[in-house]
Design an enzyme around this catalytic site. Sequence first.
Site, PDB file in Angstrom:
ATOM      1  N   ASP A 262      76.905  28.133  -0.996  1.00 45.95           N
ATOM      2  CA  ASP A 262      76.459  27.055   0.073  1.00 45.95           C
ATOM      3  C   ASP A 262      77.130  27.438   1.434  1.00 45.95           C
ATOM      4  OD1 ASP A 262      75.023  24.167  -0.209  1.00 45.95           O
ATOM      5  OD2 ASP A 262      76.284  24.238   1.275  1.00 45.95           O
ATOM      6  N   CYS A 356      64.149  17.660  -2.748  1.00 44.00           N
ATOM      7  CA  CYS A 356      64.180  16.189  -2.843  1.00 44.00           C
ATOM      8  C   CYS A 356      63.299  15.338  -2.040  1.00 44.00           C
ATOM      9  CB  CYS A 356      65.460  15.675  -2.945  1.00 44.00           C
ATOM     10  SG  CYS A 356      66.671  15.897  -1.593  1.00 44.00           S
TER      11      CYS A 356
END
Length: 425
Positions: A262, A356
């Site tokens: 990340d 999402c």
Amino acid sequence: MSQQQGLGPRRAALYMLDQVTGEGKLLPELIGEGALQHLSPEDRARAQRLTTETLRGLARADRMLARFLAKTPPLSVRNVLRLCTVELAGGEAAHGVVNAGVEMVARSQRTSSMKGLVNAVLRKVAAEGPEGWAQLVTPRLPGWLRSPLKDAYGPDVVAAIEVAQFAGAPLDITAKGDPNAANETLKGEILPTGTIRLRDAGQVSTLPGFETGDWWVQDAAAAIPVQILAPQSGEKILDLCAAPGGKTMQLAASGADVTAVDSSEGRMIRVGENLKRTGLSATTITADAFAFTDGGFDAVLLDAPCSATGTIRRHPDLPYAKDGSEFGILIHQQERMIDHALSLLKPGGRLVFCTCSLLPDEGEVQVEEALARHAGLTVDASAIDRAGIDPDWRTEDGGLRLRPDYWADKGGMDGFYIAQLRKPA
């Protein structure tokens, strides 16, 4: 609780409301900057709850307040009124809420002259009570989001999503081991997919099993992508865009050899802390996804950066911090990320792509276009044959479309799109 004791979390909530509604900031950003650092753990939880409940009910609070306001007051005063209105609607004692509202306004020279207004308006709101609040319409999504969702799902589904988002979200937990064993002390509801759901959970860090690392917080929908990936012990798996780390821990708990990547240093520190708390192991790398070029993975999980429009029931700040202008940039980035993730897979490897988001352009359309770009790439529809997956969630392309109004009787779920792609051997 005395008025002064209750003022700390209320003032922190007011500050965050002002930042979200006035500056377009997100709550995680504000909390990361230390907005709640001066409070005790209990007061932090209360401040966060007050903020999210007020944001969730903001449109309804404004409707109620409009009956008693001849003109709109300055934003900070309006947010005091909104905060107190939501508290009164929740059944809090009128005397304490009204006094706290007046005190918050009185503490600033810019707003102290409006003490009388705040006192008078809140007394009228208190007279309306929870009964008056319940008669108001469910708050709608902002137009920039409601319009494309109506095009995708129709007005009835959008209305059901709005009801689910206004209801908020229970606390969902993923167990490191057997959910039944973890739930013996948690005393929650085990959902069909294995997530443990708690209502009125209180402070997370005080729940049994937190300190010993038996579980972590993760929405039920967010736990499904790893279930579809079905990691096996010893497999080499990449979690691309890994923070905040719930999926990393799921992968690690399977016994896979996990690499988590990340770009956010702060969020990756938190991933490392959670891995340590749960006693799980993964290689964590802070780097831009496109700068990571190690290949040969058996599987890649790509939870791509997206509009997060599926998480509004848990993050009611999103409609006030976004306006839809970033959609195009995100969609292009997702397309590039899918291509990059496929390049890191060994032949025959599998990629679970998920977002999402409730927008088909960030889900179904991305898979359709990826199949057109990559010869031999297929959707593994059999991967979604998992326990607890409702057949109605399946999409024509072999993926899953999850929505907040699913499991409405159980407390809903985040909106997600998930599909497993197979690279040609």
